[in-house]
Design an enzyme around this catalytic site. Structure first.
Site, PDB file in Angstrom:
ATOM      1  N   HIS A  89       1.273 -20.509  78.913  1.00 52.33           N
ATOM      2  CA  HIS A  89       1.571 -19.171  78.409  1.00 52.33           C
ATOM      3  C   HIS A  89       3.011 -19.021  77.917  1.00 52.33           C
ATOM      4  CE1 HIS A  89       3.141 -19.208  82.456  1.00 52.33           C
ATOM      5  NE2 HIS A  89       3.818 -18.098  82.207  1.00 52.33           N
ATOM      6  N   ASP A  90       3.877 -19.984  78.251  1.00 48.92           N
ATOM      7  CA  ASP A  90       5.284 -19.918  77.851  1.00 48.92           C
ATOM      8  C   ASP A  90       5.614 -20.831  76.676  1.00 48.92           C
ATOM      9  OD1 ASP A  90       6.214 -18.016  79.649  1.00 48.92           O
ATOM     10  OD2 ASP A  90       6.642 -19.497  81.205  1.00 48.92           O
TER      11      ASP A  90
ATOM     12  N   GLU B  72       6.883 -24.585  89.248  1.00 47.40           N
ATOM     13  CA  GLU B  72       7.532 -24.601  87.934  1.00 47.40           C
ATOM     14  C   GLU B  72       9.015 -24.811  88.188  1.00 47.40           C
ATOM     15  OE1 GLU B  72       7.846 -21.842  83.919  1.00 47.40           O
ATOM     16  OE2 GLU B  72       8.040 -20.919  85.895  1.00 47.40           O
TER      17      GLU B  72
ATOM     18  N   ASP C  35      -9.805  -1.216  76.266  1.00 43.44           N
ATOM     19  CA  ASP C  35      -8.435  -0.719  76.191  1.00 43.44           C
ATOM     20  C   ASP C  35      -7.506  -1.711  75.493  1.00 43.44           C
ATOM     21  OD1 ASP C  35      -8.188  -2.690  78.090  1.00 43.44           O
ATOM     22  OD2 ASP C  35      -7.217  -1.431  79.601  1.00 43.44           O
TER      23      ASP C  35
ATOM     24  N   ASP D 156      -0.763 -17.131  90.867  1.00 42.56           N
ATOM     25  CA  ASP D 156       0.631 -17.257  90.477  1.00 42.56           C
ATOM     26  C   ASP D 156       1.504 -16.622  91.557  1.00 42.56           C
ATOM     27  OD1 ASP D 156       2.743 -17.932  88.669  1.00 42.56           O
ATOM     28  OD2 ASP D 156       1.368 -17.531  87.013  1.00 42.56           O
TER      29      ASP D 156
ATOM     30  N   ASP E 107      -9.123  -8.170  81.312  1.00 43.12           N
ATOM     31  CA  ASP E 107      -9.224  -7.682  82.686  1.00 43.12           C
ATOM     32  C   ASP E 107     -10.008  -8.670  83.538  1.00 43.12           C
ATOM     33  OD1 ASP E 107     -11.962  -7.033  81.938  1.00 43.12           O
ATOM     34  OD2 ASP E 107     -11.152  -5.198  81.046  1.00 43.12           O
TER      35      ASP E 107
ATOM     36  N   ASP F 193       6.278 -19.781  90.243  1.00 46.75           N
ATOM     37  CA  ASP F 193       7.075 -19.486  89.060  1.00 46.75           C
ATOM     38  C   ASP F 193       8.565 -19.777  89.312  1.00 46.75           C
ATOM     39  OD1 ASP F 193       7.104 -18.112  86.340  1.00 46.75           O
ATOM     40  OD2 ASP F 193       8.509 -16.849  87.430  1.00 46.75           O
TER      41      ASP F 193
ATOM     42  N   ASP G 236     -11.626  -8.610  77.360  1.00 39.92           N
ATOM     43  CA  ASP G 236     -11.499  -7.189  77.691  1.00 39.92           C
ATOM     44  C   ASP G 236     -12.880  -6.558  77.761  1.00 39.92           C
ATOM     45  OD1 ASP G 236     -10.699  -4.532  77.933  1.00 39.92           O
ATOM     46  OD2 ASP G 236     -10.469  -4.288  75.760  1.00 39.92           O
TER      47      ASP G 236
END
Length: 586
Positions: free
Chosen positions: A353-354, A281, A52, A125, A56, A225, A48
């Site tokens: 990430h899953d 995926e 915030d 993605d 990013d 995805d 970041d």
């Protein structure tokens, strides 16, 4: 090995004008992605720069040299598109805009240029099984406007009774009632993620136009995805209510999925005069299914993500995690390694990430964290297929500890806790905390640990998701300083794979198939051989070398512990011992 180079102004024979910054391989007929190592970035948690608390795109640009130092060849960027963030960006409201919290298209263009300047490719993605309910297509569809009225699956009926019994992946019914249209709409995931109706040719055309829009900007591929869910059985009939996700037989690998894939590839990837990587995926696929998606005789995908190995030992659901069984794990990998060898290609991964952190799921994140993290890396970088490294994996980042539901951010985990309490399976969060801390997706999404500074150096603000408590000990700064760190070991692994074709293209043969702690295999390419020996255990063990493994000309290439360079009649393996031997000619 293929050599990467920057190309500008390369003529293209197809309709796409050449982007100003494109990477290509030498024209030796070898797809670049077979020889690549791919690094996945989950942008919300990477770095970041505006305080915030949310990562990013300028933060990724700031760390491009880190990726170059690690030695990866491509970056898979999780969604940065405009989104209300109901599912952390996998609910897209505008496919051609960057979400304000990540930056803008100019920032994205700088990232592409910085990566390409370092011969690192960019994979975007692609989320087209569903959109956000805030996408303009859905807004118009719920109003019944032509031509968008059937861009999604709508069914009229009793507001109290869903059209069928299908389950959502995130729990509960896969249907929600919309008061504005006075009809039900299908969502296999969150209610803010309505499924697109791929039977509608206009939907497909809009998707392909969007894909070409990104290809025209010079990207190098798509990670697709849940792409094998795009075809649903005609009539949307009830599913089998006994066992597993209800309705899955009607939306996993559906009746027209191969027709849609072939059309998509033909109208997008095949129109581009450069090698584009595609990885689908595909939950629920078998090796036989995968052959229909990949390879020359399949639909044209480069590879798929399959999930068989991720659920070893699980019960009826992901929340019912059981004991890891290495013998079953080996059987799965042997099936995939040999099953796609002739015509196809594997993706090789243990985390994303899953999924929970690989060292917590498959290794020992306590006493043997360093050794087991290195072993897992040795494994993924020495199999037949393209290795994927998820951010922080190269540091041995671990699962987190979530003290209450208030610390969770993932809609799937929150739904699980709330439903468990509502259904009487749990009295409170503490009753399901072990399951959350074992497998919840938030484990993988905690901020990247850059330093021992506040918030692990991820942000000067309040992080959107808590930082894992051990960041003072596990971080990039300390890993870079130590020659024996997991990070440095990953650098050597990536170099080893780049330098030895046998680790990329060699045939796979499993040894000790029934051994409960040793995973050993050879890779053979012509006269070159590699022998990989892994002790997947907290306990030392000794195994005799099988007669069918020639060892006279093998020398140690890399190991995660101090061992002799030659091969003796036995392997005396320490806990989480990992070794790679290569023929001397290499």
């Amino acid at each position: 090995m293929a050599v990467l180079r920057c190309l500008t102004g390369t003529p293209m024979s197809q309709r796409h004008s050449p982007p100003s910054n494109v990477l290509a391989t030498e024209t030796d007929g070898t797809p670049w992605w077979k020889e690549a190592v791919v690094y996945q970035i989950y942008p919300k948690s990477f770095n970041d720069t505006d305080a915030d608390g949310i990562g990013d795109i300028p933060g990724i640009v700031e760390k491009v040299d880190y990726l170059d130092e690690l030695g990866v060849d491509a970056v898979w960027l999780s969604p940065v598109y405009q989104s209300p963030q109901a599912d952390n960006g996998y609910d897209i409201s505008d496919y051609r805009a960057i979400d304000d919290q990540y930056g803008d298209l100019e920032d994205w263009g700088q990232l592409l240029a910085e990566l390409h300047d370092r011969d690192i490719r960019l994979i975007m993605d692609l989320v087209v099984n569903h959109t956000s309910d805030e996408h303009e297509w859905f807004k118009r569809s719920r109003r019944g406007e032509e031509p968008y009225d059937d861009y999604y699956y709508w069914r009229e009926g009793d507001p109290e009774t869903p059209p069928n019994n299908w389950d959502s992946f995130f729990g509960g019914s896969a249907w929600s009632y919309d008061d504005e249209r006075e009809a039900w709409y299908l969502h296999l995931f969150d209610e803010k993620q309505p499924d697109l109706n791929w039977r509608n040719p206009a939907v497909r055309e809009d998707v392909y136009d969007m894909m070409n829009w990104w290809l025209d900007r010079g990207i190098d591929g798509f990670r697709m995805d849940v792409i094998n869910l795009i075809s649903k059985t005609e009539g949307l009939p009830d599913g089998d209510p006994h066992g597993g996700l209800v309705g899955a037989e009607h939306f996993m690998n559906g009746p027209r999925v191969h027709e849609y894939f072939s059309e998509m590839i033909g109208q997008t990837i095949d129109t581009v005069d450069r090698e584009i990587m595609t990885v689908g995926e595909t939950p629920g696929v078998s090796v036989e299914d995968a052959r229909e998606y990949v390879g020359e005789d399949g639909d044209g995908l480069s590879m798929v993500f399959q999930f068989e190995h991720m659920g070893v030992g699980d019960g009826d659901s992901k929340w019912d995690a059981g004991e890891f069984d290495l013998v079953e794990f080996k059987q799965i990998f042997e099936r995939w390694q040999t099953g796609l060898a002739a015509d196809g290609w594997n993706s090789v991964y243990l985390s994303n990430h899953d999924q929970p952190r690989s060292v917590s799921q498959f290794g020992n994140d306590g006493e043997y964290r360093q050794e087991s993290a290195k072993l897992l890396g040795t494994f993924t970088h020495t199999l037949h297929g393209t290795p994927f490294v998820y951010q922080g994996e190269e540091l041995g980042m671990t699962n987190a500890s979530f003290e209450s539901i208030d610390e969770l951010r993932d809609v799937e985990a929150i739904n699980f806790v709330e439903e468990a309490i509502q259904d009487g399976d749990a009295e409170d969060y503490d009753d399901v905390r072990d399951a959350i801390e074992a497998v919840a997706r938030d484990n993988a999404r905690t901020p990247m640990q850059w330093s021992a500074d506040a918030n692990a150096g991820f942000t000067d603000g309040e992080p959107w998701l808590k930082v894992t408590d051990n960041y003072a000990d596990i971080n990039v700064a300390s890993e870079r300083e130590s020659r024996d760190s997991i990070f440095q070991y990953y650098r050597r692994l990536i170099d080893l794979r780049h330098d030895n074709d046998v680790l990329i293209y060699g045939d796979f043969e499993l040894h000790y198939p029934d051994h409960e702690s040793v995973f050993a295999y050879t890779r053979t390419l012509g006269e070159d051989r590699a022998l990989i020996v892994l002790n997947w255990s907290d306990e030392p063990t000794t195994v005799d070398i099988p007669d069918d493994i020639p060892t006279d000309d093998l020398e140690l290439a890399i190991a995660n512990q101090d061992v002799s360079t030659g091969v003796n009649a036995q392997f005396e393996l320490q806990p989480w011992d990992a070794r790679v031997y290569l023929t001397e000619s290499q």
